[in-house]
Design an enzyme around this catalytic site. Structure first.
Site, PDB file in Angstrom:
ATOM      1  N   GLY A  53      -2.735  -5.719  -3.356  1.00 40.37           N
ATOM      2  CA  GLY A  53      -2.905  -4.596  -3.374  1.00 40.37           C
ATOM      3  C   GLY A  53      -3.834  -3.859  -1.955  1.00 40.37           C
ATOM      4  N   ASP A 243       1.230  -3.172   3.511  1.00 38.25           N
ATOM      5  CA  ASP A 243       0.320  -4.116   4.051  1.00 38.25           C
ATOM      6  C   ASP A 243      -0.124  -4.644   5.128  1.00 38.25           C
ATOM      7  OD1 ASP A 243       1.594  -4.811   1.809  1.00 38.25           O
ATOM      8  OD2 ASP A 243       0.058  -5.971   1.347  1.00 38.25           O
ATOM      9  N   LYS A 254       5.697  -5.351   0.355  1.00 36.36           N
ATOM     10  CA  LYS A 254       6.094  -6.191  -0.927  1.00 36.36           C
ATOM     11  C   LYS A 254       7.856  -6.913  -0.379  1.00 36.36           C
ATOM     12  CE  LYS A 254       4.759  -7.980  -3.465  1.00 36.36           C
ATOM     13  NZ  LYS A 254       3.955  -9.376  -2.660  1.00 36.36           N
TER      14      LYS A 254
HETATM   15  O1  MRU Z   1       1.364  -8.952  -3.533  1.00 39.12           O
HETATM   16  P1  MRU Z   1       0.583  -7.419  -3.618  1.00 39.12           P
HETATM   17  O2  MRU Z   1       0.622  -6.695  -5.003  1.00 39.12           O
HETATM   18  O3  MRU Z   1      -0.417  -7.279  -4.011  1.00 39.12           O
HETATM   19  O4  MRU Z   1       1.287  -6.610  -3.390  1.00 39.12           O
HETATM   20  C1  MRU Z   1       1.225  -4.960  -2.406  1.00 39.12           C
HETATM   21  C2  MRU Z   1       2.413  -4.415  -1.636  1.00 39.12           C
HETATM   22  O5  MRU Z   1       3.195  -4.558  -1.082  1.00 39.12           O
HETATM   23  C3  MRU Z   1       1.454  -2.831  -2.025  1.00 39.12           C
HETATM   24  O6  MRU Z   1       2.973  -2.290  -1.651  1.00 39.12           O
HETATM   25  C4  MRU Z   1       0.906  -2.202  -0.632  1.00 39.12           C
HETATM   26  O7  MRU Z   1      -0.104  -3.736   0.072  1.00 39.12           O
HETATM   27  C5  MRU Z   1       0.559  -1.124  -0.418  1.00 39.12           C
HETATM   28  S1  MRU Z   1      -0.682  -0.988  -1.258  1.00 39.12           S
HETATM   29  C6  MRU Z   1      -1.704   0.493  -1.515  1.00 39.12           C
END
Ligand code: MRU
Length: 352
Positions: A53, A243, A254
């Protein structure tokens, strides 16, 4: 399955000068907290998504520098800063898409460089304070996102989310989930649809788990059910995390978020993206410049430990996609809800 309890569980804990991560790869089956004893272990935990995240990996990276530098306090200022920069570069290489990691590492390095601290000891104390500051600030930012977004959630609504932008992805409250937690605390009745989020199932393993344990009405669906659920009129709003937000308002999130946004446009459902200021990257002009992390083929060819695709098959596994700003209704931030035209409104809110 002996399901773990989310209550009071934090993705990152800094206690008595020791760093602990909750291993999110084991959730919801097992709550395992692992002490991080070396910078290599922190790098690996970020890479493997034990801690994940965007905001959480920023905080993890900052503390990772503390772990990296704690044996280096005998260095003089020049050598300490040089080593710190090397370790920051190393940690930054663990995951490319979320800008929060780079942002937090740069903030730590810049703070130490700008200080008058002369000895390794003084620099190390400042390093710790800066990491603790980033951690504490993240809690506040999530709370502010919630305050700005809570009025969007009204009695009886259906809210769809994708992946996990919840408590587990941050230091508290989450980003996409912050308005949900606040609405729930204020007694508003609404239902969340949590996309499973293949291949690593952050939606069903993490978002559904943490919302369920908080008492929020949550239903998990596989990603390919989202259109049907929307067609049935069950979704009034989409809220996702991100992200990285580019200067023109394009957002990385994601893999699958783009599809959700396209479907929402078809069904005329508003799409909100929630994030703190540290996720806004005005130095990246558009989503086309955002590096998309490609992950191991096994995440796609296997379901858990079981192979579900033929041996030798060609695989793509981009972990993120880019949702163009035209599909986004608003970006819920700690500084308010940013609306189109995003190039102007993001610049006004976040430059300087
Ligand atoms: O691969 P991940 O689990 O780190 O992906 C996380 C996401 O895509 C979240 O939606 C994003 O980081 C926002 S977290 C507040």
């Amino acid at each position: 399955m002996n399901q773990g309890k989310a209550e009071g569980v934090k993705s990152i804990t800094w206690r008595d000068e020791r760093l602990f991560f909750l291993d999110q790869t084991l959730l919801p089956g097992e709550v395992k907290i692992e002490e991080q004893r070396s910078v290599e272990q922190v790098w690996d935990a970020i890479k493997q998504l034990k801690v994940r995240g965007a905001p959480a990996i920023g905080v993890a990276g900052a503390y990772g520098l503390v772990v990296a530098m704690r044996g280096k306090i005998s260095l003089d200022r020049g050598d300490f800063i040089q080593e710190l920069e090397k370790q920051a570069e190393y940690l930054d290489s663990s995951r490319p898409t979320a800008v929060n990691l780079h942002w937090a590492l740069t903030r730590v390095v810049d703070t130490l460089k700008a200080s008058n601290a002369r000895s390794g000891d003084e620099l190390f104390n400042l390093l710790k304070q800066t990491a603790e500051g980033i951690h504490a600030e993240d809690v506040e930012l999530c709370r502010s996102i919630g305050e700005h977004g809570v009025s969007l959630i009204r009695e009886g609504m259906g809210v769809l989310t994708h992946c996990n932008a919840g408590r587990l992805a941050t230091s508290d409250y989450g980003t996409a989930t912050a308005p949900m937690y606040l609405a729930h605390e204020r007694g508003i009745g609404f239902r969340v649809y949590s996309d499973e989020s293949r291949p690593l199932l952050q939606g069903s393993r993490l978002t559904a788990w943490e919302l369920q344990q908080a008492g929020v009405d949550v239903t998990t669906i596989t990603d390919n059910m989202a259109a049907f659920v929307m067609q049935q009129g069950l979704v009034d709003m989409v809220i996702v995390g991100t992200d990285r937000v580019a200067a023109n308002g394009d957002v990385a999130n994601k893999i699958g978020t783009l599809g959700v946004a396209i479907m929402a446009q078809y069904f005329r459902i508003p799409v909100y993206v929630a994030c703190p200021a540290s996720t806004v990257d005005l130095s990246t002009a558009t989503g086309a410049q955002i590096v998309i992390e490609e992950r191991e083929a096994e995440e796609v060819t296997h379901f858990g430990l079981r192979r579900t695709a033929p041996e030798g098959i060609q695989v793509r596994n981009p972990a993120f996609d880019i949702t163009p700003h035209e599909l986004i209704t608003g970006i819920i931030t700690d500084r308010g809800i940013i609306t189109p035209p995003f190039a102007e409104s993001l610049k006004a809110a976040f430059s300087g």
